[in-house]
Design an enzyme around this catalytic site. Structure first.
Site, short mmCIF file in Angstrom:
data_model
loop_
_atom_site.label_atom_id
_atom_site.label_comp_id
_atom_site.label_asym_id
_atom_site.label_seq_id
_atom_site.Cartn_x
_atom_site.Cartn_y
_atom_site.Cartn_z
N LEU A 215 16.48 4.12 7.28
CA LEU A 215 15.44 4.85 6.55
C LEU A 215 14.13 4.08 6.64
O LEU A 215 14.10 2.86 6.45
CB LEU A 215 15.84 5.00 5.08
CG LEU A 215 14.76 5.49 4.11
CD1 LEU A 215 14.44 6.96 4.36
CD2 LEU A 215 15.18 5.28 2.66
N TRP B 282 5.22 -1.10 -3.67
CA TRP B 282 5.86 -2.33 -4.11
C TRP B 282 7.37 -2.34 -3.85
O TRP B 282 8.07 -3.23 -4.30
CB TRP B 282 5.56 -2.57 -5.59
CG TRP B 282 4.14 -3.03 -5.83
CD1 TRP B 282 3.69 -4.32 -5.85
CD2 TRP B 282 3.00 -2.21 -6.09
NE1 TRP B 282 2.35 -4.36 -6.10
CE2 TRP B 282 1.88 -3.07 -6.26
CE3 TRP B 282 2.79 -0.84 -6.20
CZ2 TRP B 282 0.60 -2.61 -6.52
CZ3 TRP B 282 1.52 -0.36 -6.46
CH2 TRP B 282 0.44 -1.25 -6.62
N GLY B 283 7.87 -1.33 -3.15
CA GLY B 283 9.23 -1.39 -2.62
C GLY B 283 10.34 -0.79 -3.44
O GLY B 283 11.51 -0.91 -3.08
N SER C 121 -0.93 -3.39 2.60
CA SER C 121 -1.40 -4.15 1.45
C SER C 121 -0.67 -5.49 1.36
O SER C 121 0.56 -5.53 1.22
CB SER C 121 -1.18 -3.35 0.16
OG SER C 121 -1.34 -4.18 -0.97
N GLN D 286 1.07 -5.88 -2.09
CA GLN D 286 2.32 -5.13 -2.19
C GLN D 286 3.41 -5.80 -1.35
O GLN D 286 4.57 -5.89 -1.77
CB GLN D 286 2.10 -3.69 -1.75
CG GLN D 286 1.22 -2.89 -2.69
CD GLN D 286 0.99 -1.47 -2.21
OE1 GLN D 286 1.20 -1.16 -1.04
NE2 GLN D 286 0.56 -0.60 -3.10
N TYR E 38 3.18 4.08 -7.71
CA TYR E 38 1.81 4.60 -7.84
C TYR E 38 1.72 5.96 -7.13
O TYR E 38 1.01 6.14 -6.15
CB TYR E 38 0.83 3.59 -7.22
CG TYR E 38 -0.63 3.87 -7.46
CD1 TYR E 38 -1.09 4.52 -8.60
CD2 TYR E 38 -1.57 3.44 -6.53
CE1 TYR E 38 -2.44 4.75 -8.80
CE2 TYR E 38 -2.93 3.66 -6.72
CZ TYR E 38 -3.36 4.31 -7.87
OH TYR E 38 -4.70 4.54 -8.06
N CYS F 72 5.09 1.93 1.65
CA CYS F 72 6.22 1.70 0.72
C CYS F 72 5.80 1.15 -0.63
O CYS F 72 6.66 0.97 -1.51
CB CYS F 72 7.22 0.76 1.37
SG CYS F 72 6.60 -0.91 1.67
N CYS G 210 -8.68 13.13 -12.33
CA CYS G 210 -7.58 13.59 -11.47
C CYS G 210 -6.56 14.39 -12.28
O CYS G 210 -6.03 15.41 -11.80
CB CYS G 210 -6.90 12.41 -10.80
SG CYS G 210 -7.88 11.67 -9.48
N ASP H 22 10.20 3.98 5.05
CA ASP H 22 9.24 4.43 4.05
C ASP H 22 7.85 4.03 4.52
O ASP H 22 7.51 2.85 4.54
CB ASP H 22 9.56 3.80 2.69
CG ASP H 22 8.64 4.28 1.57
OD1 ASP H 22 7.77 5.13 1.84
OD2 ASP H 22 8.80 3.81 0.43
#
Length: 397
Positions: free
Chosen positions: A170, A177-178, A198, A201, A135, A175, A362, A172
């Protein structure tokens, strides 16, 4: 003797990088807040007056070198870095009770805001996102790229900019949904951590990691990034894509402060964020904060860049993905309108119209240049070990 004592008192005021002084009588003493990296050698007794000691120390010693009174022993790089070292910046958010108050306020605010948008239900996002559920802005290397291909292009591009090496850690931040952390672990052999607020998520990412057989190589944390303890977590590389816009204006220093503390010296940070291109850097559109992203704030590009030096983050590169985001949003809007009628009844007609105008509006914002989206490559302090050019990032393999 007076001159040595006076000089000693002046040198003791230096609270930054350490060095050793050998005085003209052969005695030596260390100064500064860290172990000495070089030596200042007085060849003879200086002829300065007490008023000269009011000069900045680097001016005083630099002038003595020009006059042949002083020589140096050690790396010139260390000498220059010490001479130009900045005093630590103290912002009101960093220390004491005020910082703690703001920290708790931000954690509560951010969790509520993330829940309001990202926990609307995976079935909603599945109507318009690609199979990776990414997203954020995609990257269209070719005009014929599908949305899935473009999202994988973006993930690959982002990780290339970090110059990942096997075995590195690392993080994120935000993140989703990974997909990025899973891809990073599989392609680069890093230990990848993702953090999200979330619950939807988090659950989906954990299931995917287990299904891919990556337990122990990829971890997801359901927590506010501000709660990560830098004593427990230190990362070689950090990436944050599409999360910075949720931080909020007055909390931006907290964000960079946390990133800087979590990142190892010389480590790299990729910041991917929407940017407000209004020259007056006005607040985010009220309609957007009311209906779509409560608490959201799109930072101005000048505002963002001005914060980097305060936290020893050095900019290595920047790339605008504005047109890519316009095209991404167009694909999302098209997909949403094809599949919206299959949504459960809780997503009523008003909700569908709201999300239709959000996605298409957008798209227009990026296409017309009202908004931009950029990727910054930053290092924690100086990193002289990177390639001299960015050519390898864009070369086909």
């Amino acid at each position: 003797m007076f001159k040595k004592e006076a000089l000693n008192m002046a040198l003791q005021l230096w609270k930054k990088g350490g060095f050793t002084v050998r005085f003209w009588d052969g005695t030596e003493k260390d100064y500064g807040s860290t172990p000495p990296k070089f030596k200042v050698i007085f060849n003879k007794e200086p002829s300065f007056s007490p008023s000269d000691l009011k000069e900045d120390l680097d001016v005083l010693i630099g002038s003595a070198y020009v006059d042949g009174i002083v020589d140096f022993e050690g790396s010139l790089d260390d000498i220059v870095a010490t001479a130009f070292e900045k005093d630590p910046v103290e912002l009101p958010y960093h220390l004491g009770a005020l910082r703690q108050k703001l920290l708790k306020e931000e954690e509560k605010r951010e969790k509520a805001n993330i829940h309001a948008h990202y926990d609307l239900g995976n079935e909603l996002f599945d109507t318009f996102l690609d199979p990776t559920r990414t997203y954020s802005c995609a990257y269209f290397k070719h005009s014929s790229d599908t949305l899935y291909e473009a999202q994988m292009n973006k993930i690959d591009l982002s990780l290339r900019k970090l110059f990942l090496q096997p075995g590195e850690k690392l993080l994120d931040i935000g993140c989703g949904w990974g997909e990025l952390i899973i891809y990073a672990a599989k392609k680069y052999g890093v230990h990848a951590y993702g953090i999200t607020l979330s619950e939807e998520q988090y659950k989906a990412a954990k299931e995917r990691i287990h299904k891919e057989g990556l337990d122990g190589k990829v971890d997801v944390i359901l927590e506010n990034y501000l709660d990560l303890d830098s004593d427990d977590y230190q990362f070689d590389k950090i990436v944050s894509i599409g999360m910075f816009e949720h931080v909020g204006k007055k909390y931006l220093p907290l964000y960079f402060n946390k990133v800087s503390h979590l990142l190892k010296p010389g480590g790299l940070f990729l910041l991917h964020s929407i940017l407000n291109m209004d020259p007056q850097e006005k607040e985010t559109n009220n309609w957007m904060t009311k209906y779509i992203f409560p608490g959201g704030y799109v930072p101005g590009i000048r505002e963002t860049v001005s914060l980097f030096p305060l936290f020893d983050l050095r900019m290595i590169g920047f790339e605008s993905l504005r047109r890519h985001y316009a095209k991404t949003l167009h694909a999302w809007a098209e997909a949403f309108n094809v599949h919206k009628d299959s949504l459960p009844a809780k997503y009523d007609e008003k909700f569908k119209r709201l999300w239709d105008i959000y996605l298409r509006g957008c798209e227009s914002g990026f296409r017309t240049g009202v908004l931009d989206v950029g990727q910054f490559i930053l290092s924690k302090g100086i990193n002289n070990d990177l390639p001299m050019t960015m050519e390898s990032i864009y070369s086909e393999k």
